[in-house]
Motif scaffolding. Structure first.
Motif, short mmCIF file in Angstrom:
data_model
loop_
_atom_site.label_atom_id
_atom_site.label_comp_id
_atom_site.label_asym_id
_atom_site.label_seq_id
_atom_site.Cartn_x
_atom_site.Cartn_y
_atom_site.Cartn_z
N ALA A 192 0.90 -1.19 0.05
CA ALA A 192 0.00 0.00 0.00
C ALA A 192 0.85 1.42 -0.14
O ALA A 192 0.51 2.27 -0.72
CB ALA A 192 -0.94 0.06 1.32
N LEU A 193 1.91 1.38 0.72
CA LEU A 193 3.10 2.45 0.77
C LEU A 193 3.53 2.60 -0.66
O LEU A 193 3.87 3.84 -0.98
CB LEU A 193 4.03 2.10 1.78
N ASP A 194 3.84 1.45 -1.18
CA ASP A 194 4.41 1.61 -2.64
C ASP A 194 3.22 2.35 -3.43
O ASP A 194 3.63 3.21 -4.29
CB ASP A 194 4.70 0.15 -3.27
N LEU A 195 2.19 1.89 -3.63
CA LEU A 195 1.08 2.29 -4.23
C LEU A 195 0.63 3.84 -3.86
O LEU A 195 0.57 4.62 -4.96
CB LEU A 195 -0.08 1.53 -3.93
N LEU A 196 0.87 4.20 -2.63
CA LEU A 196 0.67 5.62 -2.45
C LEU A 196 1.78 6.37 -2.93
O LEU A 196 1.56 7.53 -3.43
CB LEU A 196 0.84 5.93 -0.76
N GLY A 197 3.00 6.00 -3.11
CA GLY A 197 4.01 6.51 -3.52
C GLY A 197 3.80 6.75 -5.03
O GLY A 197 4.02 7.83 -5.72
N HIS A 198 3.29 5.86 -5.82
CA HIS A 198 3.03 6.00 -7.09
C HIS A 198 1.96 6.79 -7.35
O HIS A 198 2.00 7.61 -8.22
CB HIS A 198 2.42 4.58 -7.72
N ALA A 199 0.89 7.01 -6.59
CA ALA A 199 -0.24 7.81 -6.81
C ALA A 199 0.42 9.35 -6.42
O ALA A 199 -0.24 10.25 -7.24
CB ALA A 199 -1.23 7.52 -5.75
N ARG A 200 1.21 9.61 -5.61
CA ARG A 200 1.51 10.79 -5.36
C ARG A 200 2.39 11.45 -6.65
O ARG A 200 2.11 12.58 -6.96
CB ARG A 200 2.57 10.84 -4.13
N THR A 201 3.27 10.70 -7.05
CA THR A 201 3.95 11.19 -8.38
C THR A 201 3.11 11.26 -9.46
O THR A 201 3.32 12.50 -10.28
CB THR A 201 4.99 9.76 -8.70
N LEU A 202 2.09 10.55 -9.87
CA LEU A 202 1.23 10.49 -10.85
C LEU A 202 0.30 11.65 -10.72
O LEU A 202 0.11 12.43 -11.85
CB LEU A 202 0.74 9.18 -11.23
N LEU A 203 -0.27 11.92 -9.49
CA LEU A 203 -1.20 12.82 -9.26
C LEU A 203 -0.40 14.06 -9.17
O LEU A 203 -1.09 15.34 -9.79
CB LEU A 203 -2.09 12.70 -8.09
N SER A 204 0.92 14.34 -8.60
CA SER A 204 1.30 15.56 -8.74
C SER A 204 1.81 15.97 -10.24
O SER A 204 1.49 17.22 -10.45
CB SER A 204 2.65 15.40 -7.96
N TYR A 205 2.10 15.12 -10.92
CA TYR A 205 2.47 15.44 -12.40
C TYR A 205 1.14 15.88 -13.01
O TYR A 205 1.28 17.06 -13.77
CB TYR A 205 2.90 14.09 -13.07
N SER A 206 0.09 15.07 -12.93
CA SER A 206 -1.12 15.57 -13.54
C SER A 206 -1.54 17.18 -13.31
O SER A 206 -1.85 17.91 -13.84
CB SER A 206 -2.27 14.89 -13.10
N ALA A 207 -1.48 17.35 -11.87
CA ALA A 207 -1.92 18.47 -11.31
C ALA A 207 -0.92 19.77 -11.81
O ALA A 207 -1.23 20.83 -12.04
CB ALA A 207 -1.56 18.56 -9.70
N GLU A 208 0.57 19.31 -11.84
CA GLU A 208 1.49 20.31 -12.45
C GLU A 208 1.26 20.68 -13.67
O GLU A 208 1.17 21.92 -14.12
CB GLU A 208 2.63 19.80 -12.54
N LEU A 209 0.69 19.80 -14.54
CA LEU A 209 0.37 19.99 -16.13
C LEU A 209 -0.95 20.99 -16.44
O LEU A 209 -1.09 21.70 -17.30
CB LEU A 209 0.28 18.70 -16.81
N THR A 210 -1.92 20.78 -15.27
CA THR A 210 -3.14 21.61 -15.59
C THR A 210 -3.23 22.64 -14.65
O THR A 210 -3.95 23.53 -14.46
CB THR A 210 -4.41 20.46 -15.06
N GLY A 211 -2.05 22.93 -13.74
CA GLY A 211 -2.23 24.07 -12.51
C GLY A 211 -3.54 23.81 -11.67
O GLY A 211 -4.01 24.66 -11.25
#
Length: 263
Positions: free
Chosen positions: A57-76
Motif C-alpha cells: 500500500a505504501l508503494d502504491l501511495l508513492g506511485h499515486a503521489r508521483t502521478l497525481l502531482s504530475y497531472s496537477a502540475e500540467l493542469t495547474g
C-alpha cells in the motif's frame, strides 16, 4: 455535479492535457487500490501479511503521489492532495477492478494477481515513453510492481494447492474479480492519441502477455481460468461501483473535516 466526460481541468488541452488525464487515471488506480489494501491493516491473516500489504500500500501511495502531482502540475490544478481529497467520486478515473470490495483474503489476492500482473507489464512498457517524467516514474515503479506480483503469485499458488477449503475460496475469488479484468485492456480516445505520440502504452497490446502470465500462475495453483460471462466498464469515464462512494468518503474524511490542516 461532476459528469462522466469532464476533464481534469478546463485548461487541460492538447498534448499536455492528454498526458495529465493519462497520469490522473494511472494515479487513481494506485490511490484507490492503496485505500482498499489499507483496510487489511490489523486484519490480515497474519502479522507477516499485515506488514506485506502495508508495504504494498505504501508503494502504491508513492506511485499515486508521483502521478497525481504530475497531472496537477500540467493542469495547474493544485497538487496531489487537491486531486486526492477534493474531487467527487464521478471525477475519479480508476478502473473498477481497483475499487471492488476486499471480500475475504482470497478475493483480495485474486484482485492483486490480476491488477499487479497488468501493472508490471504496463510500467515495463511505459519505461520507454516519449514523456521523460512518465518514463522515469515507470522505471522505478516496475521494480516495486514486480515484488507485488511475486506476493500475489505465491499466495495464489499457496491457497490453490492448500486445503480443499482454501482451493474453493481462491477459485471463488477469481470468479468474483474476473469480470472486471476486461476494462484493463480498453483504449479510450486520450490513450489512443498518446499511443500514437509514443507517450502511452496501448492497453490491448498487453493482453496476450497478461493472459500468459496469469494462466501460468493458475496452472501452478491448480485453478481454472474463469469464463467471461459479463464485462464491467466505465471506470475511466467516472462510472463506479456501488461501494465506491463510501470508499472515497473515508479517503477524504479527515481533509474535509479539517480543510487546510497541516501535520
Amino acid at each position: 455535479m461532476a459528469t462522466a466526460t469532464e476533464t481534469t481541468s478546463p485548461d487541460a488541452t492538447g498534448l499536455e492535457g492528454d498526458i495529465a488525464q493519462y497520469a490522473l487515471a494511472l494515479g487513481d488506480d494506485a490511490l484507490i487500490l492503496c485505500q482498499r489494501l489499507c483496510a487489511w491493516v490489523t486484519r490480515a491473516p497474519s502479522i507477516e501479511e499485515d506488514l506485506a500489504l502495508s508495504n504494498i500500500a505504501l508503494d502504491l501511495l508513492g506511485h499515486a503521489r508521483t502521478l497525481l502531482s504530475y497531472s496537477a502540475e500540467l493542469t495547474g490544478s493544485g497538487d496531489e492532495d487537491t486531486l486526492a481529497f477534493t474531487r467527487t467520486e464521478r471525477q475519479f478515473r480508476n478502473v473498477q477492478l481497483a475499487e471492488i470490495p476486499n471480500g475475504d483474503y482470497a478475493v483480495t489476492l485474486a484482485r492483486q494477481l490480476c491488477l499487479t500482473q497488468h501493472t508490471r507489464l504496463l510500467y515495463t512498457a511505459l519505461a520507454g515513453s516519449a514523456d521523460a517524467v512518465l518514463a522515469a516514474f515507470a522505471q522505478k515503479a516496475v521494480q516495486e510492481s514486480t515484488y507485488h506480483c511475486a506476493h500475489a503469485e505465491q499466495w495464489t499458488v499457496r491457497l490453490g494447492t492448500g486445503t480443499e477449503e482454501s482451493h474453493r475460496r481462491m477459485q471463488a475469488g477469481l470468479e468474483q474479480v474476473w469480470p472486471y479484468t476486461g476494462e484493463l485492456f480498453e483504449t479510450d480516445a486520450v490513450t489512443a492519441r498518446l499511443v500514437a505520440s509514443g507517450v502511452a502504452v496501448d492497453p490491448a497490446g498487453l493482453r496476450e502477455e497478461w493472459d500468459a502470465a496469469v494462466d501460468g500462475v493458475l496452472g501452478r495453483a491448480g485453478l481454472a481460468r474463469p469464463r467471461t460471462t459479463w464485462h464491467s466498464r466505465g471506470g475511466r469515464d467516472g462510472l463506479h461501483t456501488e461501494g465506491f462512494g463510501p470508499l472515497v468518503a473515508e479517503l477524504q474524511a479527515v481533509h474535509r473535516q479539517y480543510p487546510g490542516g497541516i501535520w
